[in-house]
Scaffold this active site. Structure first.
Site, PDB file in Angstrom:
ATOM      1  N   GLY A 240     -32.618 -30.576  30.317  1.00  0.00           N
ATOM      2  CA  GLY A 240     -32.503 -31.467  29.209  1.00  0.00           C
ATOM      3  C   GLY A 240     -31.153 -31.828  29.421  1.00  0.00           C
ATOM      4  CD1 TRP A 241     -25.432 -30.061  29.737  1.00  0.00           C
ATOM      5  CD2 TRP A 241     -25.823 -31.634  31.186  1.00  0.00           C
ATOM      6  NE1 TRP A 241     -24.289 -30.357  29.859  1.00  0.00           N
ATOM      7  CE2 TRP A 241     -24.420 -31.251  30.808  1.00  0.00           C
ATOM      8  CE3 TRP A 241     -25.964 -32.674  32.003  1.00  0.00           C
ATOM      9  CZ2 TRP A 241     -23.121 -32.123  31.168  1.00  0.00           C
ATOM     10  CZ3 TRP A 241     -24.786 -33.372  32.441  1.00  0.00           C
ATOM     11  CH2 TRP A 241     -23.517 -33.127  32.093  1.00  0.00           C
TER      12      TRP A 241
ATOM     13  CG  ASP B  17     -34.338 -27.990  28.971  1.00  0.00           C
ATOM     14  OD1 ASP B  17     -34.705 -27.259  27.840  1.00  0.00           O
ATOM     15  OD2 ASP B  17     -33.096 -27.776  29.251  1.00  0.00           O
TER      16      ASP B  17
ATOM     17  CB  CYS C  38     -24.995 -27.030  26.628  1.00  0.00           C
ATOM     18  SG  CYS C  38     -24.451 -26.478  28.300  1.00  0.00           S
TER      19      CYS C  38
ATOM     20  CG  ASN D 229     -28.523 -21.933  34.317  1.00  0.00           C
ATOM     21  OD1 ASN D 229     -28.324 -22.510  35.422  1.00  0.00           O
ATOM     22  ND2 ASN D 229     -27.995 -22.233  33.355  1.00  0.00           N
TER      23      ASN D 229
ATOM     24  CB  SER E   3     -21.600 -24.037  32.981  1.00  0.00           C
ATOM     25  OG  SER E   3     -21.905 -25.159  32.405  1.00  0.00           O
TER      26      SER E   3
ATOM     27  CB  THR F 258     -29.081 -26.586  34.961  1.00  0.00           C
ATOM     28  OG1 THR F 258     -27.592 -26.042  35.120  1.00  0.00           O
ATOM     29  CG2 THR F 258     -29.852 -25.128  34.363  1.00  0.00           C
TER      30      THR F 258
END
Length: 432
Positions: free
Chosen positions: A94-95, A155, A193, A315, A319, A349
């Site tokens: 979805g990000w 997602d 997020c 995941n 990040s 992701t």
């Protein structure tokens, strides 16, 4: 009357639940009669969703320490390149849809701000691209890829609302051909997020309702969609309510101006929530803030102490500053070690976002300073990749199906003089 699309009877549904190993350990808070009542008189066939779900499930339930890994894609062509390169599944976050692929046409952070049907739309786009590549390969007799139409795990965010929103979104995912979907235990209206602050959890029972709704939609559609439960309790510091006694040990008693309760975050609430979700989920994912194998091991052991066969997801997030946390040899074996712990589906992701943005920046940076030299360097790398690694997109006309549609044209009219690839610059300069 035709039997095509005939719905299953309640007896057939119940027999499947009782005898199919696929449903071992799965709890449903509804009956086969209720599923039958919701089906309608005609059931659409969802070939891509069913086929993808079965392939994905076979992959994650294989014996041993194996796992399936995937990269996030946000375009159809990115997914095609992933499969051409050898990956066996595609992840859709979805990000990335929020950032550059949603139906509003805007750029958003990962806060569920985009139209709720955007992810299903991209699932459909990716499947269309994979189907086209399969058609092209088949007409060319290219057997280098054994399965073009790989499973897509998509997602579902926090569901964009309540149980009914989840149900409708899951239906749309299935219609688009998703093999699996994941659902997080955040409050949809405050969704963030997993690596942002300000996350608000919903009560454990409320998320079980989300998972139940997603499963119900799949049962009504007659697809074995892989349902993944995600918990954000490792970092979230707020919860909407203290109503669920399972959440109460972690609630501090403090309230916010919005009325939310403060909660203690960390591994312990993640394990507690995962155990509650396990009967309703095929796989479980704990969102984490760092690439920490020891934390992953403790989570896996905590969940599997009660549910020894529970499958897990991880995941491998962009990040994380990977090199700041791990040495090169640790990074190299990271996924293999996760696989041995039971993390059978692992994914990056935002791989598509980073690849797309850095790739274009790198080209543009050189082009702004060196002109055509920069692009020709890229083209020469493409030629080298084509020769050594099977890359095909250097022949861009062929890649998008010019030859395939020429074959359609000559099938309709064997004497056609208007085919596209014959006489093209690509045929003259690239097909040699």
């Amino acid at each position: 009357m035709s039997n095509v699309g005939k719905p299953r009877t309640a007896q057939e549904i119940q027999q499947d639940w009782d005898t199919n190993p696929r449903w071992n350990g799965i709890t449903r808070d509804y009956t086969a009669d209720q599923v039958a009542d919701l089906q309608g008189s005609v059931i659409e066939e969802h070939t891509l969703a069913r086929r993808g779900s079965e392939i994905l499930w076979d992959a994650v339930t294989q014996e041993g320490d194996g796992y399936i890994n995937a990269l996030g894609a946000l375009t159809g062509n990115q997914a095609v390149q992933q499969v051409r390169a050898g990956l066996k599944a595609v992840y859709l976050s979805g990000w990335q849809v929020a950032g550059d692929a949603n139906l509003s046409g805007h750029t958003y952070p990962d806060q569920s701000l985009y139209p709720a049907n955007s992810v299903p739309s991209v699932v459909r786009r990716i499947n269309n691209a994979l189907l086209r590549s399969d058609e092209i390969a088949r007409t060319e007799g290219d057997t280098s890829v054994d399965n073009w139409v790989v499973p897509i795990v998509a997602d579902g965010e926090a569901g964009f609302g309540g149980a009914l929103n989840v149900y409708e979104l899951q239906k749309a995912m299935i219609a688009a051909g998703a093999a699996g979907t994941h659902w997080e235990d955040q409050l949809a209206s405050e969704k963030k997020c997993g690596h942002l602050g300000g996350k608000v959890l919903i009560p454990t029972q409320q998320h079980i309702r989300t998972l139940n709704s997603a499963r119900l939609a799949a049962d009504v559609a007659n697809t074995p969609t892989v349902v993944i439960a995600r918990t954000d309790a490792e970092a979230a510091t707020l919860i909407t309510s203290d109503v669920d006694e399972r959440d109460q040990p972690f609630i501090t008693g403090e309230r916010t101006a919005e009325g939310y309760y403060h909660v203690k975050n960390g591994l312990e609430p993640c394990i507690a929530r995962a155990k509650s979700y396990a009967p309703y989920a095929d796989m479980i994912w704990m969102e984490t803030g760092t690439p920490d194998l020891e934390l992953a091991k403790k989570f896996a052991e905590g969940v599997r102490s009660e549910f020894p066969d529970q499958l897990l997801s991880y995941n491998c997030s962009p990040s994380f500053n990977w090199s700041a946390h791990l040495e090169a040899d640790e990074i190299a074996k990271f996924q293999k070690e996760l696989g041995a712990m039971g993390f059978k589906f692992q994914f990056i992701t935002l791989a598509g976002f980073h690849s797309l943005n850095y790739g274009m920046f790198d080209l543009a940076y050189g082009y702004a300073r060196e002109g055509m030299t920069s692009f020709v360097d890229l083209q020469n790398r493409e030629f080298k990749a084509a020769e050594e690694r099977g890359f095909t997109a250097v022949k861009h006309q062929r890649e998008v199906g010019a030859g395939y549609f020429d074959q359609i044209a000559t099938t309709v009219d064997p004497n056609s003089s208007t085919t596209a690839l014959k006489g093209s610059t690509e045929e003259g300069q690239f097909h040699n």
